[in-house]
Enzyme design. Structure first.
Site, PDB file in Angstrom:
ATOM      1  N   PRO A   2      -1.741  -2.722  -2.879  1.00 19.55           N
ATOM      2  CA  PRO A   2      -2.310  -2.909  -1.535  1.00 19.55           C
ATOM      3  C   PRO A   2      -1.335  -2.437  -0.457  1.00 19.55           C
ATOM      4  CG  PRO A   2      -2.532  -4.906  -2.839  1.00 19.55           C
ATOM      5  CD  PRO A   2      -1.678  -3.976  -3.626  1.00 19.55           C
ATOM      6  N   GLU A   3      -1.874  -1.832   0.575  1.00 19.04           N
ATOM      7  CA  GLU A   3      -1.062  -1.324   1.677  1.00 19.04           C
ATOM      8  C   GLU A   3      -1.398  -2.098   2.942  1.00 19.04           C
ATOM      9  OE1 GLU A   3       1.241   0.720   1.086  1.00 19.04           O
ATOM     10  OE2 GLU A   3       0.705   1.389  -0.916  1.00 19.04           O
ATOM     11  N   LYS A  54       4.135  -6.055   3.761  1.00 19.27           N
ATOM     12  CA  LYS A  54       3.125  -6.443   2.763  1.00 19.27           C
ATOM     13  C   LYS A  54       3.232  -7.910   2.382  1.00 19.27           C
ATOM     14  CE  LYS A  54       3.218  -1.839   0.890  1.00 19.27           C
ATOM     15  NZ  LYS A  54       3.590  -1.048  -0.298  1.00 19.27           N
ATOM     16  N   ARG A 283       3.299  11.132  -6.462  1.00 22.72           N
ATOM     17  CA  ARG A 283       2.029  10.541  -6.050  1.00 22.72           C
ATOM     18  C   ARG A 283       0.939  11.601  -5.894  1.00 22.72           C
ATOM     19  NH1 ARG A 283       2.561   5.330  -4.186  1.00 22.72           N
ATOM     20  NH2 ARG A 283       0.348   5.331  -4.694  1.00 22.72           N
TER      21      ARG A 283
END
Ligand SMILES: [Zn+2]
Length: 294
Positions: A2-3, A54, A283
């Site tokens: 999650p970002e 986060k 990525r």
């Protein structure tokens, strides 16, 4: 993982559902996940939920806070009076609630419950004095972020700071955007989309960007992060929101995940250009070879 938009969505919902609730008991099924003394938070009433990068912080009225990082697969799910019609639980809530992957259960007054599920068990929950939260090393070293604050941590990423960060490195722009020590909040999905929106090639050395390109990119980052929050984040792996549902941003990405599909821009579409994918800094990186030419 999650970002910013996912953790912010989680924060907004936790704030909405938990504020005013009193913690009656805490059942800890995994001691590695839950650190600290749960007795310190019993009888504590939830005042607020904050976010540092986060990390989420649930502040109680007794001087203690519940800090947590959901990492890859952690899920907070609320059931209770502040969510009268929860609807169907997402199938991404692995094992259900409570289930084999429920590691912590917070019982709240008024028949409220907050479950913490975590299949991979990389996430953590920690009890700490509220006054010590901002002294945590990982909070102190957070880089500025687009929705940071003018006073506290993380600080606000302004256009001037952004320009300064980019001017000092010749690393590819996409890699710089995702470097959380330089700036927080821009994960892979959103970095891909912001670069497409500003027609910048992900490989461009950061310091080669012109002033107007930097401004376009800065605005694009804010825009895609806001879209992410609007859609409740992206539920690519195990991300679910505390109401037990999935985020929708993965269905609204601009270029991320669109390999082999036509670029949305009319000129590119007319030219029959397709989105390409390659790996940059390990990525998955998506771009249009036509409108994001190097
Ligand atoms: Zn294009």
């Amino acid at each position: 993982m999650p970002e910013l938009p996912e953790v912010e969505t989680m924060r907004l919902q936790l704030k909405k559902y938990l504020t005013g609730h009193i913690i009656l008991s805490v059942e800890v099924k995994n001691r590695r996940t839950f650190q600290g003394d749960e007795n310190k938070i019993i009888e504590g009433k939830v005042l607020d939920v904050r976010r540092f990068g986060k990390v989420s912080v649930i502040d109680l009225d007794n001087g203690y806070s519940i800090i947590s990082h959901v990492k890859l697969t952690g899920q907070f799910i609320y059931r209770g009076p502040h969510l009268p019609n929860p609807g169907k639980l997402s199938t991404k809530v692995t094992g259900g609630i409570p289930g084999p992957h429920t590691l912590v259960v917070f019982r709240l007054n008024g028949d409220g419950v907050l479950y913490y599920n975590d299949v991979r068990r990389f996430g953590w929950i920690r009890i700490e004095k509220t006054e010590d939260v901002e002294k945590e090393k990982f909070i102190v070293k957070l880089g500025p972020e687009p929705f940071g604050s003018a006073q506290g941590k993380p600080s606000l990423l302004t256009l001037d700071i952004f320009k300064d960060i980019l001017s000092k490195t010749s690393r590819p722009i996409k890699v710089v955007l995702m470097d959380q020590e330089k700036m927080g909040g821009v994960g892979n999905i959103y970095a891909n989309d912001a670069l497409w929106l500003s027609k910048i090639n992900p490989r461009t050395p950061a310091k080669n960007l012109e002033g107007d390109e930097v401004k376009l990119l800065f605005d694009a980052i804010i825009k895609v992060l806001k879209e992410g929050i609007k859609y409740g984040g992206a539920s690519e792996l195990a991300f679910v929101t505390p109401d037990g549902k999935e985020g929708e941003y993965q269905n609204h990405t601009l270029v991320y995940g669109h390999e082999g599909e036509p670029c949305e821009r009319p000129a590119c579409r007319q030219a029959g250009v397709k989105i390409e994918k390659f790996f940059l800094g390990g990525r998955g990186t998506y771009f249009c070879p036509f409108c994001q030419k190097e």
